[in-house]
Every structure is written in structure tokens, then in C-alpha cells.
Design an enzyme around this catalytic site. Sequence first.
Site, PDB file in Angstrom:
ATOM      1  N   GLU A 172      -5.768  -8.022   4.840  1.00 27.63           N
ATOM      2  CA  GLU A 172      -6.050  -7.225   6.132  1.00 27.63           C
ATOM      3  C   GLU A 172      -7.093  -6.266   5.981  1.00 27.63           C
ATOM      4  O   GLU A 172      -6.628  -5.378   5.441  1.00 27.63           O
ATOM      5  CB  GLU A 172      -4.810  -6.954   6.718  1.00 27.63           C
ATOM      6  CG  GLU A 172      -5.112  -6.324   8.181  1.00 27.63           C
ATOM      7  CD  GLU A 172      -4.155  -4.826   8.507  1.00 27.63           C
ATOM      8  OE1 GLU A 172      -4.076  -4.669   9.752  1.00 27.63           O
ATOM      9  OE2 GLU A 172      -3.665  -4.392   7.488  1.00 27.63           O
TER      10      GLU A 172
ATOM     11  N   ASP B 108      -1.038  -6.756   3.660  1.00 26.29           N
ATOM     12  CA  ASP B 108      -1.120  -5.688   4.628  1.00 26.29           C
ATOM     13  C   ASP B 108      -2.133  -4.675   4.218  1.00 26.29           C
ATOM     14  O   ASP B 108      -2.039  -4.010   3.111  1.00 26.29           O
ATOM     15  CB  ASP B 108       0.291  -5.217   4.868  1.00 26.29           C
ATOM     16  CG  ASP B 108       0.163  -4.153   5.981  1.00 26.29           C
ATOM     17  OD1 ASP B 108       0.207  -4.587   7.180  1.00 26.29           O
ATOM     18  OD2 ASP B 108       0.652  -2.772   5.807  1.00 26.29           O
TER      19      ASP B 108
ATOM     20  N   ASN C  87       1.008  -1.171   0.038  1.00 25.94           N
ATOM     21  CA  ASN C  87      -0.093  -0.088   0.016  1.00 25.94           C
ATOM     22  C   ASN C  87       0.916   1.269   0.147  1.00 25.94           C
ATOM     23  O   ASN C  87       0.411   2.238  -0.663  1.00 25.94           O
ATOM     24  CB  ASN C  87      -0.947  -0.026   1.224  1.00 25.94           C
ATOM     25  CG  ASN C  87      -1.671   1.190   1.544  1.00 25.94           C
ATOM     26  OD1 ASN C  87      -2.517   1.598   0.610  1.00 25.94           O
ATOM     27  ND2 ASN C  87      -1.238   2.075   2.450  1.00 25.94           N
TER      28      ASN C  87
ATOM     29  N   HIS D 299      -7.054   0.043   2.735  1.00 25.06           N
ATOM     30  CA  HIS D 299      -6.297   1.132   2.301  1.00 25.06           C
ATOM     31  C   HIS D 299      -5.953   1.207   0.614  1.00 25.06           C
ATOM     32  O   HIS D 299      -5.403   2.099   0.303  1.00 25.06           O
ATOM     33  CB  HIS D 299      -5.146   1.713   2.944  1.00 25.06           C
ATOM     34  CG  HIS D 299      -5.389   1.693   4.348  1.00 25.06           C
ATOM     35  ND1 HIS D 299      -6.208   2.812   4.985  1.00 25.06           N
ATOM     36  CD2 HIS D 299      -5.310   0.872   5.393  1.00 25.06           C
ATOM     37  CE1 HIS D 299      -6.237   2.730   6.140  1.00 25.06           C
ATOM     38  NE2 HIS D 299      -5.936   1.449   6.559  1.00 25.06           N
TER      39      HIS D 299
HETATM   40  C1  AAO Z   1       4.754   4.320  12.492  1.00 23.36           C
HETATM   41  C2  AAO Z   1       4.320   5.064  13.739  1.00 23.36           C
HETATM   42  C3  AAO Z   1       3.564   6.566  13.518  1.00 23.36           C
HETATM   43  C4  AAO Z   1       3.895   7.012  12.052  1.00 23.36           C
HETATM   44  C5  AAO Z   1       4.387   5.915  11.148  1.00 23.36           C
HETATM   45  C6  AAO Z   1       4.867   6.587   9.667  1.00 23.36           C
HETATM   46  O1  AAO Z   1       3.749   4.357  14.664  1.00 23.36           O
HETATM   47  O2  AAO Z   1       3.259   7.031  14.354  1.00 23.36           O
HETATM   48  O3  AAO Z   1       3.046   7.994  11.683  1.00 23.36           O
HETATM   49  O4  AAO Z   1       5.233   5.100  11.407  1.00 23.36           O
HETATM   50  O5  AAO Z   1       6.072   7.227   9.929  1.00 23.36           O
HETATM   51  C7  AAO Z   1       2.631  -0.488  11.913  1.00 23.36           C
HETATM   52  C8  AAO Z   1       2.355   0.007  13.278  1.00 23.36           C
HETATM   53  C9  AAO Z   1       2.181   1.480  13.003  1.00 23.36           C
HETATM   54  C10 AAO Z   1       3.572   1.968  12.422  1.00 23.36           C
HETATM   55  C11 AAO Z   1       3.607   1.422  11.028  1.00 23.36           C
HETATM   56  C12 AAO Z   1       4.826   1.852  10.083  1.00 23.36           C
HETATM   57  O6  AAO Z   1       1.281  -0.654  13.786  1.00 23.36           O
HETATM   58  O7  AAO Z   1       2.110   2.258  14.284  1.00 23.36           O
HETATM   59  O8  AAO Z   1       3.525   3.548  12.089  1.00 23.36           O
HETATM   60  O9  AAO Z   1       3.678  -0.053  11.163  1.00 23.36           O
HETATM   61  O10 AAO Z   1       5.813   1.592  10.625  1.00 23.36           O
HETATM   62  C13 AAO Z   1      -5.234   0.611  10.697  1.00 23.36           C
HETATM   63  C14 AAO Z   1      -5.179   0.019   9.434  1.00 23.36           C
HETATM   64  C15 AAO Z   1      -4.494  -1.219   9.549  1.00 23.36           C
HETATM   65  C16 AAO Z   1      -3.273  -1.272  10.406  1.00 23.36           C
HETATM   66  C17 AAO Z   1      -3.642  -0.823  11.680  1.00 23.36           C
HETATM   67  C18 AAO Z   1      -2.278  -0.812  12.480  1.00 23.36           C
HETATM   68  O11 AAO Z   1      -6.170  -0.009   8.769  1.00 23.36           O
HETATM   69  O12 AAO Z   1      -4.132  -1.473   8.027  1.00 23.36           O
HETATM   70  O13 AAO Z   1      -4.249   0.737  11.376  1.00 23.36           O
HETATM   71  N1  AAO Z   1      -2.396  -2.677  10.354  1.00 23.36           N
HETATM   72  C19 AAO Z   1      -1.365  -2.906   9.204  1.00 23.36           C
HETATM   73  C20 AAO Z   1      -0.253  -3.789   9.975  1.00 23.36           C
HETATM   74  C21 AAO Z   1       0.450  -2.669  10.932  1.00 23.36           C
HETATM   75  C22 AAO Z   1       1.190  -1.615  10.181  1.00 23.36           C
HETATM   76  C23 AAO Z   1       0.574  -1.238   9.195  1.00 23.36           C
HETATM   77  C24 AAO Z   1      -0.817  -1.958   8.688  1.00 23.36           C
HETATM   78  C25 AAO Z   1       0.889  -0.270   8.290  1.00 23.36           C
HETATM   79  O14 AAO Z   1      -0.692  -4.744  10.675  1.00 23.36           O
HETATM   80  O15 AAO Z   1       1.358  -3.367  11.858  1.00 23.36           O
HETATM   81  O16 AAO Z   1       1.537  -0.479  10.964  1.00 23.36           O
HETATM   82  O17 AAO Z   1       1.734  -0.995   7.271  1.00 23.36           O
HETATM   83  C26 AAO Z   1      -9.628   2.181  13.074  1.00 23.36           C
HETATM   84  C27 AAO Z   1      -9.718   1.695  11.608  1.00 23.36           C
HETATM   85  C28 AAO Z   1      -8.629   0.500  11.247  1.00 23.36           C
HETATM   86  C29 AAO Z   1      -7.247   1.108  11.660  1.00 23.36           C
HETATM   87  C30 AAO Z   1      -7.409   1.394  13.434  1.00 23.36           C
HETATM   88  C31 AAO Z   1      -6.110   1.883  13.888  1.00 23.36           C
HETATM   89  O18 AAO Z   1     -10.083   0.918  13.960  1.00 23.36           O
HETATM   90  O19 AAO Z   1     -11.007   0.819  11.528  1.00 23.36           O
HETATM   91  O20 AAO Z   1      -8.745   0.403   9.858  1.00 23.36           O
HETATM   92  O21 AAO Z   1      -6.244   0.318  11.460  1.00 23.36           O
HETATM   93  O22 AAO Z   1      -8.294   2.409  13.243  1.00 23.36           O
HETATM   94  O23 AAO Z   1      -5.629   3.134  13.353  1.00 23.36           O
HETATM   95  C32 AAO Z   1     -12.211   0.944  17.621  1.00 23.36           C
HETATM   96  C33 AAO Z   1     -12.907   1.266  16.410  1.00 23.36           C
HETATM   97  C34 AAO Z   1     -12.015   0.783  15.207  1.00 23.36           C
HETATM   98  C35 AAO Z   1     -10.651   1.471  15.202  1.00 23.36           C
HETATM   99  C36 AAO Z   1     -10.202   1.314  16.463  1.00 23.36           C
HETATM  100  C37 AAO Z   1      -8.894   1.900  16.656  1.00 23.36           C
HETATM  101  O24 AAO Z   1     -11.848  -0.436  17.901  1.00 23.36           O
HETATM  102  O25 AAO Z   1     -14.173   0.306  16.386  1.00 23.36           O
HETATM  103  O26 AAO Z   1     -12.755   1.051  14.036  1.00 23.36           O
HETATM  104  O27 AAO Z   1     -10.979   1.585  17.457  1.00 23.36           O
HETATM  105  O28 AAO Z   1      -8.737   3.298  16.626  1.00 23.36           O
END
Ligand code: AAO
Length: 512
Positions: A248, A212, A115, A216
Site C-alpha cells: 500500500e 499496510d 509499520n 511509511h
Molecule cells: C485511528 C484514528 C486516529 C488515531 C489513530 C491512532 O482514526 O484518529 O489517531 O487511530 O490512535 C486506519 C484508519 C485510521 C485509524 C488507523 C488505526 O484509516 O483512521 O486511525 O486505522 O486504527 C495514509 C497512509 C495510509 C493509510 C491511510 C488511511 O499513507 O497507509 O492514511 N492506509 C492504511 C490502512 C488504513 C489504516 C492504516 C494504514 C494504519 O489502509 O485502514 O488506518 O494502519 C495523504 C497521503 C496518504 C495518506 C492520506 C490520509 O493523501 O498521501 O499517504 O494515507 O493523506 O491521511 C488528497 C491528496 C492525497 C492525500 C489525501 C487525503 O487526495 O491528494 O495526497 O487527499 O488527505
Amino acid sequence: MKLLILLALFGLGLAQHNPNTKHGRTSIVHLFGWRWADIAAECERFLAPNGFGGVQISPPNEHIVLDSPWRPWWQRYQPVSYKLCSRSGSESELRDMITRCNNVGVNIYVDIVINHMCGAGRGEGTHSSCGTWFSSDRENFPSVPYSRSDFNDHKCNTADGNIENYEDAKQVRDCRLVGLLDLSLEKDYVRSKVADFLNELIDMGVAGFRVDACKHMWPRDLSDVYGRMHNLNTKWFPSGSRPFIFQEVIDFENPSIWPEEYVHLGRVTEFKYGAKLGTVLRKWNGEKLSYTKNWGEGWGFMSEGNALVFVDNHDNQRGHGPGGASIVTFWDPKLHKMAVSYMLAHPYGVTRVMSSFRWDRHFVNEKDENDWMGPPSNSDGSTKSVPINTDQTCGDGWVCEHRWRQIKNMVIFRNVVNGQPHSNWWDNQSNQVAFGRGNRGFIVFNNDDWNLDVTLNTGMPGGTYCDVISGEKKGSSCTGKKIQVGGDGRAHFKISNRDEDPFVAIHADSKL
Ligand code: AAO
């Protein structure tokens, strides 16, 4: 003609739902952050002999390397190129691992990050796992190569270029997820670069992909990329086999994007599964185990043939992603063993077991300030290898849930009962339940605060069975509880609520 094309597309799509596992093996384990050399050894010494179907590996391509925080686990979700050198090892170590795992019938599924590239504002230089130069500021990744025009900036209409509103599907797909430079997968050029990357891995022998951040990406773009994938390598898979795809997509209370938009392309991660199971086992919101009689689609989960299920994943076990506090992880071992065993006993979905590493949790206002901490590492930041203790558990901070006796034995249980229907349900209208899988297996849980003492119809042939939770069958003897099943299939169960593991499981191969 149109009908034929539709049928062909439909057929391809369904093929991508098949994990291609061998020898009747049914479960996947996510060896989160492990080095390739350790995974190769684990396939040979543990996974194959214990009936694991495959491994989900961490992203194998070049990623950013960060000093602040120090080498976080999530740096691997910030690609710099599609060269195959990562914190887990070199390309030759990757290739060796894929070959050795395939040779013992254990499949490899690769976590792919397509992505985006690294985060905006991550500077420029050679702070990357293969030492390749890149510039996040100029959106320049010469070793793919990608340049500014390969990103979606012009399509995103939020003020800062990031996703601000999850209820706007266009934003979710065209803007940056937490600042990560968003690739323009509508471009033929980008699609071809991504497809080349996938095909290199397929040709090396992998069996499929965890994709992943699918939410998005537009389904039509993914469809095009998947359509370019080669069939699996015929050295290990029947000719014409399609890569297994599991995508995912997180769908909590988010009305703009649904897993159903992706299920024709492959399976989708069912995030409600772990969140609900955790809520039930913790008895929150008035939930009871007895309410899981219609577990699966009856609980509003996606249709069974489309789901990839898990109790926790690498994000929600540390407060990233959704699910929140209800998620049951290795930090609650008793509940975790029950949750994973319930999942493995139940027919719904393709099952994935989590295998984690420990970190120093440090909660401030209920948020873990150390949720970034990477795998057990040496002082130079390189990942430590996984030492195996004499009792078969892992050392040096590697949790290895998949090696816990109860979980390992339930992975075998799932293989033994594969294809058998959910049967002989019993509950006490509270938190004691039991169910079978045809005449091949039976499991009884006591999550109440009192003892269970009951005679149940197991559906199993008469005989003495070894409980694979309190122990296991060793030769002709049993190291755990013995369960006597009568000629009428009935058996007496007694489970104290104070047992270390208040549940019992027997199956055809645990018969003494
Ligand atoms: C890091 C830093 C960031 C920085 C970024 C760029 O932490 O501060 O801005 O670098 O410099 C992982 C880490 C991230 C990390 C990233 C890149 O988790 O912290 O960022 O690597 O190094 C969304 C996505 C989903 C994603 C998930 C974590 O939709 O795809 O966030 N998972 C995958 C991987 C994960 C990885 C990435 C994607 C990126 O498994 O390991 O990130 O490659 C809502 C939405 C979801 C969203 C969540 C979290 O969920 O619906 O789609 O997931 O928010 O933002 C309730 C609600 C629910 C909500 C949830 C959380 O449960 O019902 O809807 O609360 O708010």
C-alpha cells in the site's frame, strides 16, 4: 558475482509480483472484516465455483479493542501482538480457513500491519483481542516482546512525534502515522520478529501479503524483511514459489515518495486507477469514457506488471485515505457495477474486488461522522456471521458486491480472456465505448444520456452469445440478452441509457 547477486535479487523481486493463483483464476476479493469461518465457507460454496483466485483477509493478529468509538473497524490496524486471535476468530479457525480455501484452490492473502503497533495514548491493560496486557504509554508489548527501544521516536524530528509534512520523506517514514507507535524496522530484532510472524502465516499456507502503510517504511527495511520470508508451503504451491507481495503506497500529489521506490519488491496498489475511473464515469472535469482508449500506463499509471488495481478500498469507500469524492462504491450500485466491470474486462494489473459491509452514513459538512463503524455485530461487539439469502445475495448488512451477478460474471470473463490483448476498440467520441480481448471476449458500455445502437467488429467467432450482464448462460439457454455475432465477427448492439445496467459483455464460455 555482483551481476549474479543482482540477477538473483531481481528474480526474487519479480517472483513476488506473481499472485500464484490456480486454475487460470485471476482476481482477488477483499472480504473486509469477515470472520474466518465465513471465509472458509465462502471459498467452498462460492469463490472456487465462480473462479475467484484469492481472498484478501483482514489483519489476523491481536489488535486493540476499543469502547469509544464502539469497536471501530480500524481497531484492527492497531496491533498489540502477533498472536493470531482477532475479531475474525481464533488461530485454529484461521488455520482451518486457510486449509479449506487452499483445498479448493482459493489463495489467502493476509493484510499485515508491520509499520506500527497501536496508537499512542491508548492506555494500558488487556483491552486487546486475545486479552494480552500491553501499555501504549510505556511502549511495552510483552507478548512480542517490543519495548521502547524498538520504536522510532528518537529518529523523528517533528514537535509532537507525528507526521506533519507529507513532502518530507524522512518524516513520513520515521514519525508516527496518525499517532500510531512507529516500529524501528531498521533494527535486526524488529525485522526478525516481523519475519517470524510472516513465516508462521506462510507455513500455514497463505499465498502472500497486502502490506499496510508501506509508504511509511523504508524500502531497504522492507527488502530485508521480505528476504527473510520462507517460500510458500509445498502442500499447495510449487516448490520455490515466493509469497505474492502487494504494497500500500498512496501517491497522490505527493512528490516525496513514489511507488517506483517499491516496485522491485513486489506489486504496489495503484490508487490513481479508482480515482480516475470514478472521475470518468461521473463525467467530472470534462472526462469521457472515450478518453480511456489508452487506459493504463497511457494514463500515467505505474507499469502494468507492478500494479494491483481496484475501484474502491476499505479506506476510500468511507472517506479515509485519498481519492475523495470521485471513488465509486456500492452506494452507487449502477456506476459501481460499470466501474468494476471495466476494470475486470481491461488487461491492466492484478484486480481486486471490494466486498463491503453497510453502515449508517451520517454526513455533517460532507464528512461522514460514522466512518468508524465496524462490521455488522452482535450486542457484545462480536462480528456477525454472513447469512446467504435464497437469491444468493448476503443478509445482515453484508453487501457482498462480489456476489452481484454482473460482478461475479465479469470475474469469470477475466479468467476466460486471460492473456488476450486489448483489441477492436470503438468509441463514439463521448461516453459509449467497446473493446475486446482477442477472440475471447467483448464488452460494450453506454454511459451517455442517449441510446447506443451500433454494429461493431467483436473479433469473436460467429454464433449466439449470452450477455453475462443482463443475465447469464444456464445450461443451453440464456437468462439475459442474446447477441448474434456473424461469421465476419460483427454484431449489432442496442443499449438504452435507461437500462438498469447500460452495458453488455460476451465471452467464449457464454456462447450458446
Ligand atoms: C485511528 C484514528 C486516529 C488515531 C489513530 C491512532 O482514526 O484518529 O489517531 O487511530 O490512535 C486506519 C484508519 C485510521 C485509524 C488507523 C488505526 O484509516 O483512521 O486511525 O486505522 O486504527 C495514509 C497512509 C495510509 C493509510 C491511510 C488511511 O499513507 O497507509 O492514511 N492506509 C492504511 C490502512 C488504513 C489504516 C492504516 C494504514 C494504519 O489502509 O485502514 O488506518 O494502519 C495523504 C497521503 C496518504 C495518506 C492520506 C490520509 O493523501 O498521501 O499517504 O494515507 O493523506 O491521511 C488528497 C491528496 C492525497 C492525500 C489525501 C487525503 O487526495 O491528494 O495526497 O487527499 O488527505
